[in-house]
Enzyme design. Structure first.
Site, PDB file in Angstrom:
ATOM      1  N   ASP A 101       5.939  -7.182   7.462  1.00  0.00           N
ATOM      2  CA  ASP A 101       7.004  -7.755   6.652  1.00  0.00           C
ATOM      3  C   ASP A 101       6.482  -9.089   6.144  1.00  0.00           C
ATOM      4  O   ASP A 101       6.030  -9.915   6.940  1.00  0.00           O
ATOM      5  CB  ASP A 101       8.263  -7.939   7.516  1.00  0.00           C
ATOM      6  CG  ASP A 101       9.424  -8.485   6.682  1.00  0.00           C
ATOM      7  OD1 ASP A 101       9.149  -9.198   5.682  1.00  0.00           O
ATOM      8  OD2 ASP A 101      10.577  -8.196   7.012  1.00  0.00           O
ATOM      9  N   VAL A 102       6.536  -9.280   4.849  1.00  0.00           N
ATOM     10  CA  VAL A 102       5.905 -10.480   4.270  1.00  0.00           C
ATOM     11  C   VAL A 102       6.397 -11.776   4.916  1.00  0.00           C
ATOM     12  O   VAL A 102       5.700 -12.780   4.899  1.00  0.00           O
ATOM     13  CB  VAL A 102       6.099 -10.585   2.733  1.00  0.00           C
ATOM     14  CG1 VAL A 102       5.360  -9.487   2.023  1.00  0.00           C
ATOM     15  CG2 VAL A 102       7.559 -10.596   2.357  1.00  0.00           C
ATOM     16  N   ASP A 112      -4.975  -9.014 -15.985  1.00  0.00           N
ATOM     17  CA  ASP A 112      -4.236  -8.676 -17.191  1.00  0.00           C
ATOM     18  C   ASP A 112      -4.867  -7.353 -17.592  1.00  0.00           C
ATOM     19  O   ASP A 112      -6.008  -7.332 -18.051  1.00  0.00           O
ATOM     20  CB  ASP A 112      -4.447  -9.735 -18.283  1.00  0.00           C
ATOM     21  CG  ASP A 112      -3.613  -9.434 -19.508  1.00  0.00           C
ATOM     22  OD1 ASP A 112      -3.702  -8.295 -20.009  1.00  0.00           O
ATOM     23  OD2 ASP A 112      -2.873 -10.319 -19.968  1.00  0.00           O
ATOM     24  N   HIS A 113      -4.173  -6.246 -17.367  1.00  0.00           N
ATOM     25  CA  HIS A 113      -4.898  -4.977 -17.447  1.00  0.00           C
ATOM     26  C   HIS A 113      -5.390  -4.674 -18.864  1.00  0.00           C
ATOM     27  O   HIS A 113      -6.245  -3.821 -19.049  1.00  0.00           O
ATOM     28  CB  HIS A 113      -4.138  -3.817 -16.810  1.00  0.00           C
ATOM     29  CG  HIS A 113      -2.913  -3.411 -17.559  1.00  0.00           C
ATOM     30  ND1 HIS A 113      -1.692  -3.958 -17.291  1.00  0.00           N
ATOM     31  CD2 HIS A 113      -2.726  -2.535 -18.554  1.00  0.00           C
ATOM     32  CE1 HIS A 113      -0.806  -3.428 -18.108  1.00  0.00           C
ATOM     33  NE2 HIS A 113      -1.400  -2.554 -18.894  1.00  0.00           N
ATOM     34  N   HIS A 117      -0.643 -10.222 -22.563  1.00  0.00           N
ATOM     35  CA  HIS A 117      -1.584  -9.269 -23.182  1.00  0.00           C
ATOM     36  C   HIS A 117      -1.932  -9.632 -24.623  1.00  0.00           C
ATOM     37  O   HIS A 117      -3.096  -9.579 -25.030  1.00  0.00           O
ATOM     38  CB  HIS A 117      -1.009  -7.852 -23.159  1.00  0.00           C
ATOM     39  CG  HIS A 117      -0.484  -7.430 -21.822  1.00  0.00           C
ATOM     40  ND1 HIS A 117      -1.198  -7.621 -20.661  1.00  0.00           N
ATOM     41  CD2 HIS A 117       0.671  -6.832 -21.450  1.00  0.00           C
ATOM     42  CE1 HIS A 117      -0.492  -7.157 -19.638  1.00  0.00           C
ATOM     43  NE2 HIS A 117       0.638  -6.682 -20.090  1.00  0.00           N
ATOM     44  N   LEU A 147       2.210   1.559  -7.483  1.00  0.00           N
ATOM     45  CA  LEU A 147       0.982   1.108  -8.142  1.00  0.00           C
ATOM     46  C   LEU A 147      -0.246   1.467  -7.305  1.00  0.00           C
ATOM     47  O   LEU A 147      -1.268   1.913  -7.831  1.00  0.00           O
ATOM     48  CB  LEU A 147       1.047  -0.410  -8.371  1.00  0.00           C
ATOM     49  CG  LEU A 147      -0.123  -1.023  -9.138  1.00  0.00           C
ATOM     50  CD1 LEU A 147      -0.164  -0.515 -10.576  1.00  0.00           C
ATOM     51  CD2 LEU A 147      -0.037  -2.554  -9.131  1.00  0.00           C
ATOM     52  N   ALA A 148      -0.115   1.298  -5.981  1.00  0.00           N
ATOM     53  CA  ALA A 148      -1.219   1.648  -5.081  1.00  0.00           C
ATOM     54  C   ALA A 148      -1.559   3.129  -5.236  1.00  0.00           C
ATOM     55  O   ALA A 148      -2.725   3.506  -5.399  1.00  0.00           O
ATOM     56  CB  ALA A 148      -0.825   1.339  -3.640  1.00  0.00           C
ATOM     57  N   ALA A 179       0.817  -1.224   0.000  1.00  0.00           N
ATOM     58  CA  ALA A 179       0.000   0.000   0.000  1.00  0.00           C
ATOM     59  C   ALA A 179       0.849   1.271   0.000  1.00  0.00           C
ATOM     60  O   ALA A 179       0.316   2.366  -0.198  1.00  0.00           O
ATOM     61  CB  ALA A 179      -0.937  -0.004   1.196  1.00  0.00           C
ATOM     62  N   ARG A 206       5.997  -2.048   4.336  1.00  0.00           N
ATOM     63  CA  ARG A 206       7.082  -2.473   5.208  1.00  0.00           C
ATOM     64  C   ARG A 206       7.295  -1.517   6.376  1.00  0.00           C
ATOM     65  O   ARG A 206       7.572  -1.916   7.473  1.00  0.00           O
ATOM     66  CB  ARG A 206       8.371  -2.565   4.394  1.00  0.00           C
ATOM     67  CG  ARG A 206       9.113  -3.816   4.688  1.00  0.00           C
ATOM     68  CD  ARG A 206      10.272  -4.016   3.782  1.00  0.00           C
ATOM     69  NE  ARG A 206      10.267  -3.113   2.635  1.00  0.00           N
ATOM     70  CZ  ARG A 206      11.221  -3.097   1.732  1.00  0.00           C
ATOM     71  NH1 ARG A 206      12.247  -3.902   1.845  1.00  0.00           N
ATOM     72  NH2 ARG A 206      11.169  -2.264   0.715  1.00  0.00           N
TER      73      ARG A 206
HETATM   74  P1  NAD Z   1       6.967  -0.374  -5.330  1.00  0.00           P
HETATM   75  O1  NAD Z   1       8.386  -0.797  -5.242  1.00  0.00           O
HETATM   76  O2  NAD Z   1       6.643   1.050  -5.531  1.00  0.00           O
HETATM   77  O3  NAD Z   1       6.198  -0.844  -4.018  1.00  0.00           O
HETATM   78  C1  NAD Z   1       6.423  -2.076  -3.445  1.00  0.00           C
HETATM   79  C2  NAD Z   1       5.561  -2.257  -2.205  1.00  0.00           C
HETATM   80  O4  NAD Z   1       5.923  -3.502  -1.639  1.00  0.00           O
HETATM   81  C3  NAD Z   1       5.744  -1.214  -1.115  1.00  0.00           C
HETATM   82  O5  NAD Z   1       4.503  -0.931  -0.523  1.00  0.00           O
HETATM   83  C4  NAD Z   1       6.639  -1.934  -0.090  1.00  0.00           C
HETATM   84  O6  NAD Z   1       6.426  -1.493   1.245  1.00  0.00           O
HETATM   85  C5  NAD Z   1       6.172  -3.339  -0.258  1.00  0.00           C
HETATM   86  N1  NAD Z   1       7.199  -4.290   0.168  1.00  0.00           N
HETATM   87  C6  NAD Z   1       8.448  -4.457  -0.336  1.00  0.00           C
HETATM   88  N2  NAD Z   1       9.108  -5.392   0.381  1.00  0.00           N
HETATM   89  C7  NAD Z   1       8.270  -5.827   1.342  1.00  0.00           C
HETATM   90  C8  NAD Z   1       8.358  -6.770   2.386  1.00  0.00           C
HETATM   91  N3  NAD Z   1       9.471  -7.486   2.619  1.00  0.00           N
HETATM   92  N4  NAD Z   1       7.289  -6.947   3.192  1.00  0.00           N
HETATM   93  C9  NAD Z   1       6.157  -6.242   2.983  1.00  0.00           C
HETATM   94  N5  NAD Z   1       6.001  -5.336   2.009  1.00  0.00           N
HETATM   95  C10 NAD Z   1       7.049  -5.124   1.204  1.00  0.00           C
HETATM   96  O7  NAD Z   1       6.322  -1.290  -6.478  1.00  0.00           O
HETATM   97  P2  NAD Z   1       5.020  -0.954  -7.351  1.00  0.00           P
HETATM   98  O8  NAD Z   1       5.409  -0.131  -8.518  1.00  0.00           O
HETATM   99  O9  NAD Z   1       3.934  -0.462  -6.472  1.00  0.00           O
HETATM  100  O10 NAD Z   1       4.643  -2.366  -7.929  1.00  0.00           O
HETATM  101  C11 NAD Z   1       4.162  -3.438  -7.116  1.00  0.00           C
HETATM  102  C12 NAD Z   1       4.042  -4.672  -7.976  1.00  0.00           C
HETATM  103  O11 NAD Z   1       3.102  -4.444  -9.008  1.00  0.00           O
HETATM  104  C13 NAD Z   1       5.362  -5.016  -8.674  1.00  0.00           C
HETATM  105  O12 NAD Z   1       5.506  -6.406  -8.660  1.00  0.00           O
HETATM  106  C14 NAD Z   1       5.181  -4.569 -10.085  1.00  0.00           C
HETATM  107  O13 NAD Z   1       5.860  -5.419 -10.972  1.00  0.00           O
HETATM  108  C15 NAD Z   1       3.687  -4.696 -10.264  1.00  0.00           C
HETATM  109  N6  NAD Z   1       3.157  -3.731 -11.214  1.00  0.00           N
HETATM  110  C16 NAD Z   1       3.427  -2.398 -11.102  1.00  0.00           C
HETATM  111  C17 NAD Z   1       2.880  -1.499 -12.010  1.00  0.00           C
HETATM  112  C18 NAD Z   1       3.122  -0.018 -11.894  1.00  0.00           C
HETATM  113  O14 NAD Z   1       2.564   0.688 -12.721  1.00  0.00           O
HETATM  114  N7  NAD Z   1       3.872   0.480 -10.941  1.00  0.00           N
HETATM  115  C19 NAD Z   1       2.067  -1.962 -13.031  1.00  0.00           C
HETATM  116  C20 NAD Z   1       1.806  -3.321 -13.115  1.00  0.00           C
HETATM  117  C21 NAD Z   1       2.360  -4.189 -12.192  1.00  0.00           C
END
Ligand code: NAD
Length: 485
Positions: free
Chosen positions: A87-88, A179-180, A242, A15-16, A11, A44
């Site tokens: 933490d995961v 699959d967006h 896709h 992406l969130a 979160a 985290r």
């Molecule tokens: P990001 O690096 O910005 O965020 C990662 C999130 O994971 C953070 O909230 C972080 O706190 C959490 N995290 C990392 N290690 C952790 C741990 N050990 N325990 C708990 N939480 C942990 O990445 P993002 O851009 O938000 O992307 C997330 C996923 O979605 C990625 O796998 C990415 O490939 C996929 N994705 C991203 C996009 C995009 O547009 N950014 C699009 C499609 C898919």
């Protein structure tokens, strides 16, 4: 729509912030969220609930499609949000998460319906699923669902392993694989175009269609994603998911009824009929290429090899073109061409259906010619449908010329892919998500291609940035007497 708890792993991530919070907010403003819901964000680092809500608000102000002056709406939305550090790998954090979930379920008197959205790196997917099960979070009296986004594995074997690991905690019908592209309004519209129009339905087969072309071209290069992309390439990043999903949506046939199960059945039948590729023969039907330096939209850009983070001598594919055959009664003899790549002339995702032109010679004695009828479905960045017909131009000596019958969808209020998909997942409608059968069959098709690339038995062509790919991609169509539209 059932009241529920939306548990968001990742979160605090990008992406969130850019997609998921705005999607939930737009659903809320449009009255498409359950009357009562709770959102629990996980990341985290430590953060208070208030701090988290402020971050969410910030993301909505910056990225939301819809805005409102009514501050009470914003407050009503934000008050659903809570935050836990997690933490995961730490089982205790999941115990605390369970407490937070239950506490909120009691406060809001909502049933134990739990949606888990994993917006984290894919290597965490199975760990999280395992801990959700171990901690008791998965034991609910309501429903539970998991939303994940590609990559689903790196090859056939790793995808199968991931699926086994997820199935420890979730049944297949509880897993919503995003699959967006399946969330794009025009891709969702394909089913209606094909099936709700008897005039097209009647023509949707090899008797009338000459070939199908699916293109997804980007103008951007690898950007800051070389670490991921150099291991993945266009084949894993675009083609396996896709592009094949768009192919399934285009080639599927009229189901008995329009239901998620029936549509999935039709999509699966397409994959089952796709002619497998043999590793030694891959080069006949698959073109791989990498971009060189060039000019895109008037700007000089470097070649893939010069991009930061790309390893020296990388053989990675930034472009793929493919010719596929669907061996069933509907599609025998109709080539499906797919191409996708980076640093191409324009940003465009589209599907072109080229119809057969049996009357080609009919007008030749008048020194006239007919162009093939084309149905062009624009998916991105514009959304629209164009039908190319032949018509006489009385202002040009009555010559036959192609005309376009055009429909262009207004983009202004178009919901985003994530909105449509999250809404479907909350309602339990899996139509526009990738079923495991589809994912696995897609990997099975792609596996010999990956092996042929790794074994270097497919040439790596080059194309200048700003072009539509290498000559070899045009050649693929020329062999059958066609050209890319
Ligand atoms: P990001 O690096 O910005 O965020 C990662 C999130 O994971 C953070 O909230 C972080 O706190 C959490 N995290 C990392 N290690 C952790 C741990 N050990 N325990 C708990 N939480 C942990 O990445 P993002 O851009 O938000 O992307 C997330 C996923 O979605 C990625 O796998 C990415 O490939 C996929 N994705 C991203 C996009 C995009 O547009 N950014 C699009 C499609 C898919």
């Amino acid at each position: 729509m059932d009241s529920m708890t939306f548990v968001l792993f990742g979160a605090t991530g990008d992406l969130a912030k850019r997609k998921i919070f705005p999607a939930l907010y737009n659903l809320f403003l449009d009255g498409n969220m359950p009357t009562s819901f709770s959102v629990i964000g996980l990341g985290r680092r430590e953060m208070s609930h208030d701090e988290f809500q402020a971050r969410v608000e910030d993301s909505l102000v910056t990225f939301s499609r819809r805005q409102t002056d009514d501050q009470s709406k914003m407050e009503g939305f934000l008050k659903a949000f809570r935050y836990n550090a997690l933490d995961v790998n730490n089982p205790d954090d999941y115990k605390k998460l369970l407490q937070t979930i239950q506490q909120r379920e009691e406060e809001l008197t909502i049933p134990e319906n739990r949606m888990f959205y994993l917006s984290v790196a894919p290597e965490f997917f199975d760990k999280i699923a395992y801990q959700i099960k171990e901690s008791g979070i998965a034991t609910t009296k309501g429903w539970k669902r998991l939303i994940i986004e590609k990559p689903f594995g790196h090859d056939l074997k790793s995808a199968q392993q991931l699926n086994r690991n997820l199935s420890v905690a979730f049944e297949e019908n509880e897993i919503y694989r995003i699959d967006h592209y399946l969330g794009k309004p025009m891709v969702q519209n394909l089913e209606a175009l094909e099936f709700a129009n008897p005039v097209l339905q009647a023509l949707w087969n090899n008797q009338y269609i000459a070939n199908v072309q699916i293109t997804a071209s980007e103008t951007v290069g690898v950007e800051e994603r070389a670490g991921y992309y150099d291991q993945s390439g266009a084949i894993r990043d675009m083609f396996q998911n896709h592009m094949l999903q768009m192919l399934m949506m285009t080639a599927m046939h009229l189901p008995k009824k329009i239901s998620p199960d029936d549509i999935r059945k039709q999509k699966k039948m397409v994959m089952e009929s796709l002619r497998p590729l043999q590793k030694q023969e891959v080069a006949k039907d698959i073109v791989r290429a990498q971009y060189d330096q060039g000019e895109v939209s008037g700007e000089a850009v470097v070649g893939y090899q010069e991009e930061p983070g790309v390893k020296a001598g990388s053989m990675n594919d930034t472009f793929i073109a493919a010719r596929l055959w669907i061996d069933n009664d509907f599609w025998n003899g109709v080539p499906f061409y797919i191409r996708t790549g980076k640093r191409m002339t324009e940003k465009s995702t589209r599907i072109v259906i080229e119809f057969k032109n049996p009357i080609k010679d009919l007008y030749s004695s008048n020194n006239d010619e007919t162009a093939p009828n084309l149905l062009m479905i624009e998916i991105n960045p514009n959304a629209g449908v164009t039908l190319q017909l032949n018509s006489r131009n009385l202002l040009n000596n009555g010559k036959l010329e192609p005309i376009n019958v055009d429909f262009s969808a207004s983009q202004d209020d178009m919901p985003e892919a994530y909105e449509l998909l999250i809404m479907d997942a909350i309602s339990g409608d899996a139509t526009f998500f990738a079923h495991w059968d589809e994912v696995e069959m897609a990997w099975k098709l792609v596996q010999p291609i990956l092996e042929a690339f790794e074994g270097n038995i497919v040439p790596l062509h080059r194309y200048p940035s700003g072009s539509m790919g290498p000559e070899a991609s045009d050649q693929l169509l020329k062999e059958n007497g066609f050209n890319w539209w």
